[in-house]
Write a protein that holds these residues in place. Structure first.
Motif, PDB file in Angstrom:
ATOM      1  N   ILE A  17       1.017  -1.349   0.124  1.00 28.07           N
ATOM      2  CA  ILE A  17      -0.018  -0.176  -0.033  1.00 28.07           C
ATOM      3  C   ILE A  17       0.852   1.334   0.106  1.00 28.07           C
ATOM      4  O   ILE A  17       0.594   2.147  -0.897  1.00 28.07           O
ATOM      5  CB  ILE A  17      -1.130  -0.122   1.357  1.00 28.07           C
ATOM      6  CG1 ILE A  17      -2.231  -1.096   1.144  1.00 28.07           C
ATOM      7  CG2 ILE A  17      -1.560   1.422   1.531  1.00 28.07           C
ATOM      8  CD1 ILE A  17      -2.908  -1.290   2.189  1.00 28.07           C
ATOM      9  N   ILE A  18       1.880   1.270   0.877  1.00 29.11           N
ATOM     10  CA  ILE A  18       2.884   2.421   0.996  1.00 29.11           C
ATOM     11  C   ILE A  18       3.453   2.579  -0.473  1.00 29.11           C
ATOM     12  O   ILE A  18       3.749   3.781  -0.827  1.00 29.11           O
ATOM     13  CB  ILE A  18       3.836   2.194   2.066  1.00 29.11           C
ATOM     14  CG1 ILE A  18       2.865   2.489   3.387  1.00 29.11           C
ATOM     15  CG2 ILE A  18       4.863   2.999   1.914  1.00 29.11           C
ATOM     16  CD1 ILE A  18       3.575   2.173   4.700  1.00 29.11           C
ATOM     17  N   GLN A  19       4.146   1.701  -1.001  1.00 31.47           N
ATOM     18  CA  GLN A  19       4.693   1.763  -2.339  1.00 31.47           C
ATOM     19  C   GLN A  19       3.846   2.307  -3.335  1.00 31.47           C
ATOM     20  O   GLN A  19       3.944   2.998  -4.079  1.00 31.47           O
ATOM     21  CB  GLN A  19       5.265   0.319  -2.751  1.00 31.47           C
ATOM     22  CG  GLN A  19       6.498  -0.033  -2.084  1.00 31.47           C
ATOM     23  CD  GLN A  19       6.927  -1.535  -2.010  1.00 31.47           C
ATOM     24  OE1 GLN A  19       6.212  -2.319  -2.669  1.00 31.47           O
ATOM     25  NE2 GLN A  19       8.255  -1.978  -1.863  1.00 31.47           N
ATOM     26  N   SER A  20       2.613   1.765  -3.336  1.00 30.18           N
ATOM     27  CA  SER A  20       1.265   2.211  -4.332  1.00 30.18           C
ATOM     28  C   SER A  20       1.311   3.552  -4.125  1.00 30.18           C
ATOM     29  O   SER A  20       0.944   4.336  -5.078  1.00 30.18           O
ATOM     30  CB  SER A  20       0.333   1.246  -4.283  1.00 30.18           C
ATOM     31  OG  SER A  20       0.496  -0.128  -4.441  1.00 30.18           O
ATOM     32  N   ALA A  21       0.993   3.981  -2.942  1.00 34.14           N
ATOM     33  CA  ALA A  21       0.742   5.478  -2.375  1.00 34.14           C
ATOM     34  C   ALA A  21       1.998   6.464  -2.826  1.00 34.14           C
ATOM     35  O   ALA A  21       1.743   7.467  -3.368  1.00 34.14           O
ATOM     36  CB  ALA A  21       0.334   5.551  -1.064  1.00 34.14           C
ATOM     37  N   LEU A  22       3.197   5.813  -2.840  1.00 32.98           N
ATOM     38  CA  LEU A  22       4.227   6.627  -3.098  1.00 32.98           C
ATOM     39  C   LEU A  22       4.242   7.064  -4.773  1.00 32.98           C
ATOM     40  O   LEU A  22       4.346   8.002  -4.947  1.00 32.98           O
ATOM     41  CB  LEU A  22       5.376   5.954  -2.983  1.00 32.98           C
ATOM     42  CG  LEU A  22       6.123   6.325  -1.531  1.00 32.98           C
ATOM     43  CD1 LEU A  22       7.456   4.985  -1.321  1.00 32.98           C
ATOM     44  CD2 LEU A  22       6.850   7.658  -1.515  1.00 32.98           C
ATOM     45  N   SER A  23       3.921   5.964  -5.573  1.00 32.99           N
ATOM     46  CA  SER A  23       3.499   5.982  -6.777  1.00 32.99           C
ATOM     47  C   SER A  23       2.600   6.997  -7.236  1.00 32.99           C
ATOM     48  O   SER A  23       2.805   7.849  -8.019  1.00 32.99           O
ATOM     49  CB  SER A  23       3.372   4.538  -7.605  1.00 32.99           C
ATOM     50  OG  SER A  23       3.323   4.938  -8.889  1.00 32.99           O
ATOM     51  N   VAL A  24       1.433   6.781  -6.680  1.00 31.50           N
ATOM     52  CA  VAL A  24       0.249   7.794  -6.879  1.00 31.50           C
ATOM     53  C   VAL A  24       0.641   9.065  -6.487  1.00 31.50           C
ATOM     54  O   VAL A  24      -0.015  10.236  -7.200  1.00 31.50           O
ATOM     55  CB  VAL A  24      -1.191   7.155  -6.150  1.00 31.50           C
ATOM     56  CG1 VAL A  24      -2.104   8.234  -6.255  1.00 31.50           C
ATOM     57  CG2 VAL A  24      -1.411   6.041  -6.743  1.00 31.50           C
ATOM     58  N   PHE A  25       1.196   9.268  -5.395  1.00 33.67           N
ATOM     59  CA  PHE A  25       1.471  10.750  -4.778  1.00 33.67           C
ATOM     60  C   PHE A  25       2.394  11.497  -5.698  1.00 33.67           C
ATOM     61  O   PHE A  25       2.303  12.759  -6.026  1.00 33.67           O
ATOM     62  CB  PHE A  25       2.057  10.874  -3.554  1.00 33.67           C
ATOM     63  CG  PHE A  25       1.130  10.527  -2.579  1.00 33.67           C
ATOM     64  CD1 PHE A  25      -0.294  10.665  -2.415  1.00 33.67           C
ATOM     65  CD2 PHE A  25       1.659   9.586  -1.028  1.00 33.67           C
ATOM     66  CE1 PHE A  25      -1.291  10.382  -1.472  1.00 33.67           C
ATOM     67  CE2 PHE A  25       0.746   9.326  -0.166  1.00 33.67           C
ATOM     68  CZ  PHE A  25      -0.770   9.834  -0.302  1.00 33.67           C
ATOM     69  N   MET A  35      -7.901   7.682  -2.452  1.00 32.31           N
ATOM     70  CA  MET A  35      -7.781   6.424  -1.886  1.00 32.31           C
ATOM     71  C   MET A  35      -8.305   5.356  -2.898  1.00 32.31           C
ATOM     72  O   MET A  35      -7.652   4.269  -3.000  1.00 32.31           O
ATOM     73  CB  MET A  35      -8.488   6.032  -0.588  1.00 32.31           C
ATOM     74  CG  MET A  35      -8.244   6.925   0.470  1.00 32.31           C
ATOM     75  SD  MET A  35      -6.657   6.420   1.214  1.00 32.31           S
ATOM     76  CE  MET A  35      -7.436   5.081   2.478  1.00 32.31           C
ATOM     77  N   ASP A  36      -9.043   5.667  -3.857  1.00 27.24           N
ATOM     78  CA  ASP A  36      -9.379   4.684  -4.872  1.00 27.24           C
ATOM     79  C   ASP A  36      -8.259   4.265  -5.817  1.00 27.24           C
ATOM     80  O   ASP A  36      -7.964   3.264  -6.347  1.00 27.24           O
ATOM     81  CB  ASP A  36     -10.578   5.233  -5.859  1.00 27.24           C
ATOM     82  CG  ASP A  36     -11.841   5.098  -5.307  1.00 27.24           C
ATOM     83  OD1 ASP A  36     -12.183   4.115  -4.624  1.00 27.24           O
ATOM     84  OD2 ASP A  36     -12.758   6.185  -5.379  1.00 27.24           O
ATOM     85  N   GLU A  37      -7.427   5.379  -6.219  1.00 29.43           N
ATOM     86  CA  GLU A  37      -6.000   5.280  -6.967  1.00 29.43           C
ATOM     87  C   GLU A  37      -5.278   4.365  -6.256  1.00 29.43           C
ATOM     88  O   GLU A  37      -4.437   3.562  -7.073  1.00 29.43           O
ATOM     89  CB  GLU A  37      -5.777   6.403  -7.611  1.00 29.43           C
ATOM     90  CG  GLU A  37      -6.559   7.331  -8.452  1.00 29.43           C
ATOM     91  CD  GLU A  37      -6.399   8.931  -8.596  1.00 29.43           C
ATOM     92  OE1 GLU A  37      -6.469   9.278  -9.748  1.00 29.43           O
ATOM     93  OE2 GLU A  37      -5.875   9.522  -7.632  1.00 29.43           O
ATOM     94  N   ILE A  38      -5.037   4.758  -5.059  1.00 29.35           N
ATOM     95  CA  ILE A  38      -4.003   3.930  -4.170  1.00 29.35           C
ATOM     96  C   ILE A  38      -4.331   2.645  -4.146  1.00 29.35           C
ATOM     97  O   ILE A  38      -3.482   1.480  -4.506  1.00 29.35           O
ATOM     98  CB  ILE A  38      -3.801   4.459  -2.913  1.00 29.35           C
ATOM     99  CG1 ILE A  38      -3.068   5.681  -2.931  1.00 29.35           C
ATOM    100  CG2 ILE A  38      -2.976   3.696  -1.904  1.00 29.35           C
ATOM    101  CD1 ILE A  38      -3.231   6.756  -1.774  1.00 29.35           C
ATOM    102  N   ALA A  39      -5.774   2.107  -3.945  1.00 37.70           N
ATOM    103  CA  ALA A  39      -6.406   0.700  -3.677  1.00 37.70           C
ATOM    104  C   ALA A  39      -5.932   0.141  -5.200  1.00 37.70           C
ATOM    105  O   ALA A  39      -5.724  -1.097  -5.307  1.00 37.70           O
ATOM    106  CB  ALA A  39      -7.664   0.865  -3.430  1.00 37.70           C
TER     107      ALA A  39
END
Length: 197
Positions: A17-25, A35-39
């Motif tokens: 989740i954190i790696q995905s959030a880093l990419s989205v941020f 949150m949808d995009e991170i999920a």
């Protein structure tokens, strides 16, 4: 009772989740990320995401806290009393460069994301304590090096900001950024501030 396997699975999901959030941020910025995009990036349902984090702000702050804490802990053992504060300063810069190269996405986020945050009123965020410790440690080393004539006597805050800016450039944009050695940092210091009479 939670088994070791379950704990390991939870940690792996949280890390994903954190790696995905880093990419989205990085792609969207904090304000436009959802949150949808991170999920979606993590390939989880939104409910799974909310099981681990109640909001994107919590994910953002967790990344900053864990990242700055690991950065501080990574250099802490190198902060030792030596005959040469300048040499200690160089060793710490080298270690910082190594850590950045091990996880460039995380450290780019740590160094650049806080600049986009609005000024907070009231209590400082938890991650700030580690950032302040690092800043104060480097500042103290510069001042001790000046006292020993290893750095020229100047405004220590200004020296740290100038060196910090150039060092950021070296580790994030330089062509040879993955090969930063103590000797390269020596040369960098010699070029940007006269360190000997």
């Amino acid at each position: 009772m939670i088994t070791e396997r379950k704990k390991t699975e939870r940690e792996a999901r949280k890390k994903l989740i954190i790696q995905s959030a880093l990419s989205v941020f990085k792609e969207k910025g904090l304000e436009h990320a959802t949150m949808d995009e991170i999920a979606q990036k993590a390939d989880f349902g939104k409910a799974t995401l909310y099981y681990y984090f109640k909001s994107k702000d919590e994910i953002f702050n967790t990344i900053l806290f864990d990242g700055w804490q690991s950065l501080w802990e990574g250099i802490e053992e190198y902060i030792v009393q030596t005959e040469s504060p300048r040499q200690t300063f160089i060793v710490i810069l080298k270690k910082l460069a190594e850590m950045v190269n091990e996880n460039r996405a995380l450290y780019e986020f740590l160094f650049f994301a806080p600049q986009s945050l609005p000024a907070s009123e009231g209590q400082e965020p938890g991650w700030k304590q580690f950032q302040v410790r690092l800043y104060n440690t480097l500042l103290q080393l510069i001042e001790e090096a000046m006292d020993k004539n290893e750095f020229p006597k100047m405004d220590s805050h200004l020296v740290l900001k100038a060196l910090g800016g150039v060092f950021h450039g070296m580790i994030f944009w330089g062509a040879d950024r993955e090969k930063i050695t103590e000797n390269a940092i020596e040369i960098f210091l010699e070029k940007f501030i006269k360190t000997h009479d």
